[in-house]
Scaffold this active site. Sequence first.
Site, PDB file in Angstrom:
ATOM      1  N   HIS A  50     -74.867  44.204 -45.981  1.00  0.00           N
ATOM      2  CA  HIS A  50     -75.874  44.966 -46.737  1.00  0.00           C
ATOM      3  C   HIS A  50     -75.261  45.575 -47.985  1.00  0.00           C
ATOM      4  O   HIS A  50     -75.968  45.955 -48.907  1.00  0.00           O
ATOM      5  CB  HIS A  50     -76.517  46.050 -45.867  1.00  0.00           C
ATOM      6  CG  HIS A  50     -75.593  47.180 -45.534  1.00  0.00           C
ATOM      7  ND1 HIS A  50     -74.534  47.027 -44.672  1.00  0.00           N
ATOM      8  CD2 HIS A  50     -75.551  48.458 -45.958  1.00  0.00           C
ATOM      9  CE1 HIS A  50     -73.887  48.183 -44.589  1.00  0.00           C
ATOM     10  NE2 HIS A  50     -74.482  49.062 -45.351  1.00  0.00           N
ATOM     11  N   ARG A  51     -73.916  45.691 -47.994  1.00  0.00           N
ATOM     12  CA  ARG A  51     -73.191  46.136 -49.186  1.00  0.00           C
ATOM     13  C   ARG A  51     -72.018  45.181 -49.402  1.00  0.00           C
ATOM     14  O   ARG A  51     -71.455  44.658 -48.435  1.00  0.00           O
ATOM     15  CB  ARG A  51     -72.628  47.537 -48.975  1.00  0.00           C
ATOM     16  CG  ARG A  51     -73.692  48.605 -48.876  1.00  0.00           C
ATOM     17  CD  ARG A  51     -73.665  49.471 -50.099  1.00  0.00           C
ATOM     18  NE  ARG A  51     -74.742  50.441 -50.080  1.00  0.00           N
ATOM     19  CZ  ARG A  51     -74.730  51.557 -50.772  1.00  0.00           C
ATOM     20  NH1 ARG A  51     -73.696  51.855 -51.522  1.00  0.00           N
ATOM     21  NH2 ARG A  51     -75.745  52.387 -50.743  1.00  0.00           N
TER      22      ARG A  51
ATOM     23  N   LYS B 181     -65.400  45.415 -45.680  1.00  0.00           N
ATOM     24  CA  LYS B 181     -64.070  46.044 -45.649  1.00  0.00           C
ATOM     25  C   LYS B 181     -63.661  46.337 -44.222  1.00  0.00           C
ATOM     26  O   LYS B 181     -64.479  46.771 -43.412  1.00  0.00           O
ATOM     27  CB  LYS B 181     -64.151  47.370 -46.445  1.00  0.00           C
ATOM     28  CG  LYS B 181     -62.863  48.116 -46.557  1.00  0.00           C
ATOM     29  CD  LYS B 181     -62.373  48.095 -47.989  1.00  0.00           C
ATOM     30  CE  LYS B 181     -60.949  48.572 -48.120  1.00  0.00           C
ATOM     31  NZ  LYS B 181     -59.958  47.796 -47.388  1.00  0.00           N
TER      32      LYS B 181
ATOM     33  N   LYS C   8     -63.556  43.119 -40.003  1.00  0.00           N
ATOM     34  CA  LYS C   8     -62.263  43.323 -39.328  1.00  0.00           C
ATOM     35  C   LYS C   8     -61.608  41.973 -39.120  1.00  0.00           C
ATOM     36  O   LYS C   8     -62.281  40.957 -38.936  1.00  0.00           O
ATOM     37  CB  LYS C   8     -62.484  43.973 -37.954  1.00  0.00           C
ATOM     38  CG  LYS C   8     -61.275  44.728 -37.459  1.00  0.00           C
ATOM     39  CD  LYS C   8     -61.195  46.085 -38.118  1.00  0.00           C
ATOM     40  CE  LYS C   8     -60.014  46.889 -37.663  1.00  0.00           C
ATOM     41  NZ  LYS C   8     -60.113  48.285 -38.108  1.00  0.00           N
TER      42      LYS C   8
ATOM     43  N   SER D 222     -58.812  53.905 -48.838  1.00  0.00           N
ATOM     44  CA  SER D 222     -58.820  52.496 -49.261  1.00  0.00           C
ATOM     45  C   SER D 222     -59.852  52.286 -50.376  1.00  0.00           C
ATOM     46  O   SER D 222     -59.621  51.525 -51.319  1.00  0.00           O
ATOM     47  CB  SER D 222     -59.169  51.582 -48.083  1.00  0.00           C
ATOM     48  OG  SER D 222     -58.021  51.270 -47.344  1.00  0.00           O
TER      49      SER D 222
HETATM   50  P1  NAD Z   1     -49.786  51.284 -35.214  1.00  0.00           P
HETATM   51  O1  NAD Z   1     -49.457  49.896 -34.843  1.00  0.00           O
HETATM   52  O2  NAD Z   1     -49.157  51.892 -36.415  1.00  0.00           O
HETATM   53  O3  NAD Z   1     -49.487  52.283 -33.993  1.00  0.00           O
HETATM   54  C1  NAD Z   1     -49.945  52.144 -32.690  1.00  0.00           C
HETATM   55  C2  NAD Z   1     -48.931  52.847 -31.794  1.00  0.00           C
HETATM   56  O4  NAD Z   1     -49.456  52.915 -30.457  1.00  0.00           O
HETATM   57  C3  NAD Z   1     -47.588  52.108 -31.726  1.00  0.00           C
HETATM   58  O5  NAD Z   1     -46.547  53.025 -31.992  1.00  0.00           O
HETATM   59  C4  NAD Z   1     -47.553  51.577 -30.292  1.00  0.00           C
HETATM   60  O6  NAD Z   1     -46.232  51.486 -29.784  1.00  0.00           O
HETATM   61  C5  NAD Z   1     -48.391  52.623 -29.551  1.00  0.00           C
HETATM   62  N1  NAD Z   1     -48.963  52.152 -28.286  1.00  0.00           N
HETATM   63  C6  NAD Z   1     -49.437  50.926 -27.985  1.00  0.00           C
HETATM   64  N2  NAD Z   1     -49.890  50.896 -26.709  1.00  0.00           N
HETATM   65  C7  NAD Z   1     -49.702  52.135 -26.215  1.00  0.00           C
HETATM   66  C8  NAD Z   1     -49.963  52.737 -24.950  1.00  0.00           C
HETATM   67  N3  NAD Z   1     -50.527  52.067 -23.955  1.00  0.00           N
HETATM   68  N4  NAD Z   1     -49.629  54.050 -24.775  1.00  0.00           N
HETATM   69  C9  NAD Z   1     -49.071  54.773 -25.778  1.00  0.00           C
HETATM   70  N5  NAD Z   1     -48.784  54.239 -26.999  1.00  0.00           N
HETATM   71  C10 NAD Z   1     -49.111  52.938 -27.210  1.00  0.00           C
HETATM   72  O7  NAD Z   1     -51.386  51.331 -35.296  1.00  0.00           O
HETATM   73  P2  NAD Z   1     -52.301  52.354 -36.083  1.00  0.00           P
HETATM   74  O8  NAD Z   1     -52.580  51.778 -37.414  1.00  0.00           O
HETATM   75  O9  NAD Z   1     -51.739  53.720 -35.941  1.00  0.00           O
HETATM   76  O10 NAD Z   1     -53.673  52.232 -35.256  1.00  0.00           O
HETATM   77  C11 NAD Z   1     -53.881  52.962 -34.053  1.00  0.00           C
HETATM   78  C12 NAD Z   1     -55.382  53.043 -33.786  1.00  0.00           C
HETATM   79  O11 NAD Z   1     -56.025  53.665 -34.911  1.00  0.00           O
HETATM   80  C13 NAD Z   1     -56.074  51.692 -33.598  1.00  0.00           C
HETATM   81  O12 NAD Z   1     -57.142  51.868 -32.682  1.00  0.00           O
HETATM   82  C14 NAD Z   1     -56.645  51.403 -34.973  1.00  0.00           C
HETATM   83  O13 NAD Z   1     -57.741  50.526 -34.926  1.00  0.00           O
HETATM   84  C15 NAD Z   1     -57.059  52.800 -35.386  1.00  0.00           C
HETATM   85  N6  NAD Z   1     -57.209  52.974 -36.842  1.00  0.00           N
HETATM   86  C16 NAD Z   1     -56.181  52.728 -37.704  1.00  0.00           C
HETATM   87  C17 NAD Z   1     -56.357  52.934 -39.066  1.00  0.00           C
HETATM   88  C18 NAD Z   1     -55.242  52.760 -40.068  1.00  0.00           C
HETATM   89  O14 NAD Z   1     -55.443  53.122 -41.241  1.00  0.00           O
HETATM   90  N7  NAD Z   1     -54.080  52.290 -39.687  1.00  0.00           N
HETATM   91  C19 NAD Z   1     -57.610  53.345 -39.551  1.00  0.00           C
HETATM   92  C20 NAD Z   1     -58.648  53.608 -38.649  1.00  0.00           C
HETATM   93  C21 NAD Z   1     -58.426  53.420 -37.291  1.00  0.00           C
END
Ligand code: NAD
Length: 475
Positions: free
Chosen positions: A66-67, A71, A107, A366
């Site tokens: 829709h936009r 992203k 995604k 972003s």
């Molecule tokens: P990342 O890979 O930097 O970090 C994830 C961390 O979680 C790692 O250090 C990993 O070792 C740890 N981990 C994995 N399984 C685990 C468990 N069972 N118990 C404890 N720790 C565990 O990832 P991220 O970018 O920080 O993303 C984390 C969450 O945030 C995801 O759900 C992602 O979709 C969401 N998210 C990320 C962003 C972003 O900008 N990076 C934006 C919005 C949402």
Amino acid sequence: MIMAKNVSFLDSVNRYFDAAAPHTGLDEGLLKQIKVCNGVYQIHFPVMVDGKVQVIEAYRAQHSNHRSPTKGGIRYSNHVNQDEVVALATLMSYKCAIVDVPFGGAKGGVKINPWEYSEADLEKITRRYTTELIRHKFIGPAIDVPAPDYGTGSREMAWIYDTYRAFYPDDINAAGCVTGKPVNQNGVRGRTEATGRGVFYGIREACNNKELMDKLGLEMGIEGKTMVIQGLGNVGSYTATISQDEGEVKIVGVSEVEGAIYNADGIDIHALLRHRAHHGSILSYPDARIYGKDKRRAVMEFECDILVPAALENQIDANNAANVRAKIIAEAANGPVTADGAAILAERGVVVIPDIYLNAGGVTVSYFEWLKNLSHMRFGRLEKRFDERAYRRIVDQIEATTGKVISDRDRELIVRGADEIDLVRSGLEETMITGFQQVYKMYTDNAEIKDLRTAAFALAISKISSDYIALGIWP
Ligand code: NAD
């Protein structure tokens, strides 16, 4: 009584949508169009690793067009599958709508464990994945703009940008094909910390809400509250450090893949991050109660005011929701609470600050990065010196009128013009505060809406529907 059963992440997202849809008063057909995923591209491609060919499975889902552009991040994980990518793309559409970022949701996912590959192999996989996206028009500054997610970071974004640029050397806006790039590769200052910083602003806003705090029997304000974090990656580590440094929060529990630790007297998060970087584990951190790898999920049941799941989806479900002792669950990760888990938490009066609002800081910054790429100029470049001169004249006038001298330190603070990082943080803070107020208004204006997540979904659906109607796609 809700029975424990395994529901997929996508089922949970759809159930949240279905719970919110009736509160919007919208036509059934329009609701269906907003709910469904517009397109998913599944790819398999070969990559040579250690002299052997590996066939890699990967996806890009565009939930809503829709936009434009769409992203959303790119995830590298063994658990990637089509349902997960579609669920995450769906959340992106609603997230963008809530914080008024003018994108549709998308995604990507590559089904690999990134920690098992060398840097050279990861580069090969990333460049090949990008090439497949280019070939099928699933990437481009006006089409679809990826960003980091679980298992990826600025390094992978730089590879994606470089690959795209090689295919389109004459596209002056090529840098806008991906965000989360290193600052020296057309990134923006403040993107790396953005999701965690946004989570902090969102929690702070909830804690500043008297009505919510009274309901929970908590004092107003984030200062002095206890916090537990699951996952010390990008989002978890910035949420923890900023909450401790700027919110005076006491971190009492942390978990990572190797296990969990708890100390009611507080864990200094900077010392813990240094410790893990040096020793490779949080478990040898001194003076903490230790839970090994098989008990790491105990983190969900630690005593605290605020529990921050910041790792992966489906961490609180019908099996453990009754044992959660936190009063607030701040969904830094996407989908950490299943729909069954959420129902139990709601019955128990636990407040969940939902992912589609709370972790929107990443996509917000972003968006700023994409705008910077299209404008080809750093934020603050035009006005910084002009503002400084104007502020200096005001300070001089105040001194002349009052006859008092302003100290050098105060003068320096007052006359400083905004740098890019100041503007990015200010824009993020404004976005998170406004987002919370809009979600909370939806919650309080509708007596039948019982929780913040339903309010956030209803808000997102209403905003997306007005786009469809304004575009003339819907009568
Ligand atoms: P990342 O890979 O930097 O970090 C994830 C961390 O979680 C790692 O250090 C990993 O070792 C740890 N981990 C994995 N399984 C685990 C468990 N069972 N118990 C404890 N720790 C565990 O990832 P991220 O970018 O920080 O993303 C984390 C969450 O945030 C995801 O759900 C992602 O979709 C969401 N998210 C990320 C962003 C972003 O900008 N990076 C934006 C919005 C949402």
